[in-house]
Design a protein around this motif. Structure first.
Motif, mmCIF file in Angstrom:
data_model
loop_
_atom_site.group_PDB
_atom_site.id
_atom_site.type_symbol
_atom_site.label_atom_id
_atom_site.label_comp_id
_atom_site.label_asym_id
_atom_site.label_seq_id
_atom_site.Cartn_x
_atom_site.Cartn_y
_atom_site.Cartn_z
ATOM 1 N N TRP A 167 64.629 17.994 39.020
ATOM 2 C CA TRP A 167 65.701 17.318 38.294
ATOM 3 C C TRP A 167 65.133 16.324 37.293
ATOM 4 O O TRP A 167 64.076 15.727 37.518
ATOM 5 C CB TRP A 167 66.619 16.566 39.259
ATOM 6 C CG TRP A 167 67.583 17.454 39.979
ATOM 7 C CD1 TRP A 167 67.314 18.287 41.033
ATOM 8 C CD2 TRP A 167 68.977 17.604 39.706
ATOM 9 N NE1 TRP A 167 68.446 18.935 41.436
ATOM 10 C CE2 TRP A 167 69.491 18.537 40.637
ATOM 11 C CE3 TRP A 167 69.853 17.026 38.781
ATOM 12 C CZ2 TRP A 167 70.826 18.917 40.655
ATOM 13 C CZ3 TRP A 167 71.182 17.400 38.795
ATOM 14 C CH2 TRP A 167 71.667 18.332 39.717
ATOM 15 N N GLN A 194 69.352 19.575 36.270
ATOM 16 C CA GLN A 194 68.235 20.382 36.725
ATOM 17 C C GLN A 194 67.452 20.879 35.517
ATOM 18 O O GLN A 194 68.017 21.468 34.593
ATOM 19 C CB GLN A 194 68.731 21.550 37.567
ATOM 20 C CG GLN A 194 69.101 21.152 38.992
ATOM 21 C CD GLN A 194 69.670 22.321 39.763
ATOM 22 O OE1 GLN A 194 70.862 22.580 39.685
ATOM 23 N NE2 GLN A 194 68.823 23.014 40.518
ATOM 24 N N SER A 245 64.299 23.687 41.433
ATOM 25 C CA SER A 245 64.989 22.542 42.021
ATOM 26 C C SER A 245 64.591 21.198 41.432
ATOM 27 O O SER A 245 65.057 20.160 41.916
ATOM 28 C CB SER A 245 64.752 22.513 43.529
ATOM 29 O OG SER A 245 63.366 22.448 43.825
ATOM 30 N N ARG A 299 67.896 24.460 34.091
ATOM 31 C CA ARG A 299 69.207 25.039 33.805
ATOM 32 C C ARG A 299 69.946 24.560 32.552
ATOM 33 O O ARG A 299 71.064 25.018 32.330
ATOM 34 C CB ARG A 299 70.133 24.825 35.008
ATOM 35 C CG ARG A 299 69.610 25.486 36.265
ATOM 36 C CD ARG A 299 70.617 25.461 37.371
ATOM 37 N NE ARG A 299 70.062 25.983 38.614
ATOM 38 C CZ ARG A 299 70.746 26.127 39.737
ATOM 39 N NH1 ARG A 299 72.022 25.770 39.769
ATOM 40 N NH2 ARG A 299 70.177 26.612 40.819
#
Length: 343
Positions: free
Chosen positions: A144, A153, A142, A156
């Motif tokens: 960022w 993020q 989670s 990702r």
């Protein structure tokens, strides 16, 4: 969001082949870059104002603006997707220029996805694990990155890039000829993909419930959480594609209108949803009723506002489904070549 990147990639290669790199990039800057800047810089402060009012000791526009400018970054809500998509579009354009003479190789790889779907999807899943799990273990699921209006993020970026370029590879030979054929492997086995999507999602929820309950989860649970996310994302994205190809054959004026206005609705819906949530704080109503009001109101207001905005020719060029056709920059396709697809 992974599905959005996969879907966005499907039409990239045919679009590059039809428009050429320069026209493609100009179109992407107009359709993605300009809306990102306008919405992030102008609409996002207005959308976040109700959040400020919940804790503000100095309610008022001037005080809000001072606090906004004092933030270490510029909150952009769901608009982060656009600038990252523009990055992948630009990378695809650069790759197209480098391997332009090897176009047949790209089509062969795309055809491989159709002729060997099990191996292709297994490779896709394995690559997803490699792209996501190490970063998730390093940064967490989670965390960022924020810099000005740009954010994503940390776990990702490779995951999203993989989904985008996998979509580009699937769509290179035309989606009507590949995995997404009406009688293709995804459409024929949509029920199996549904079971896989539901089962992997339940697995992810179960693993995450253990991780959330433990402030310092063991490494094994962290690995399990990252892997379950990869499986759930993979299965749900492929189920959605398969179910859409299998069942989304009906046409209606309402659905056509929704399709034509969908992009504009995405751009402006955040404003309506936040303000409607703010309006629902006062009334003493069940949560399900408040949720229904917010959802229905956001859908109606963003749909109506987008339809009205599309009546303005300059706006319709950006968010409208029917935009001016680009000037051809490449020779017309021959009869034996792969047909072009519209954006």
């Amino acid at each position: 969001m992974s599905f959005f990147f996969l879907l966005s990639g499907l039409f990239v290669w045919p679009s590059l082949e039809r428009k050429g790199v320069r026209t493609f990039l100009a179109d992407r800057l107009l359709r993605i870059g300009l809306p990102f800047l306008l919405i992030a810089l102008m609409l996002m402060p207005l959308a976040h104002y109700p959040t400020y009012l919940q804790t503000a000791t100095e309610p008022g526009i001037e005080a809000f603006w001072r606090h906004w400018l004092a933030l270490p970054f510029w909150p952009n809500g769901p608009m982060w997707f656009l600038w990252l998509l523009l990055v992948w579009d630009s990378a695809a354009a650069g790759l197209h220029s480098l391997i332009q003479s090897q176009g047949k190789m790209v089509l062969r790889l795309s055809s491989y996805a159709r002729t060997n779907p099990a191996r292709f999807l297994a490779g896709f899943l394995l690559a997803s694990i490699v792209a996501y799990v190490p970063l998730a273990l390093i940064f967490g699921g989670s965390a960022w990155f924020h810099r000005g209006p740009f954010s994503f993020q940390l776990s990702r970026p490779l995951h999203y890039a993989l989904y985008f370029f996998t979509g580009a590879l699937i769509g290179a030979c035309g989606i009507e000829r590949g995995l997404l054929m009406p009688d293709g492997p995804l459409a024929r086995r949509w029920s199996r993909w549904l079971a896989a999507a539901a089962g992997s999602f339940v697995l992810w929820l179960a693993v995450m419930s253990q991780i959330v309950a433990d402030p310092a989860p063991p490494l094994a649970w962290q690995i399990a959480g990252a892997l379950s996310f990869v499986f759930a994302c993979f299965a749900s994205c492929l189920f959605t594609l398969g179910a859409a190809v299998r069942f989304a054959q009906l046409r209606s004026r309402v659905l056509d209108s929704l399709k034509g206005n969908a992009y504009g609705m995405y751009l402006i819906h955040y404003l309506f949803i936040v303000w409607l949530q703010f309006a629902m704080l006062g009334p003493s109503l069940p949560a399900v009723v408040k949720a229904a009001v917010v959802f229905t109101g956001t859908l109606a207001l963003s749909w109506g506002a987008t339809a009205a905005l599309r009546q303005i020719p300059a706006v319709a060029q950006i968010i409208g489904e029917s935009r001016r056709a680009p000037i051809p920059t490449r020779r017309p396709a021959r009869s034996h070549e792969i047909p072009s697809l519209s954006d």
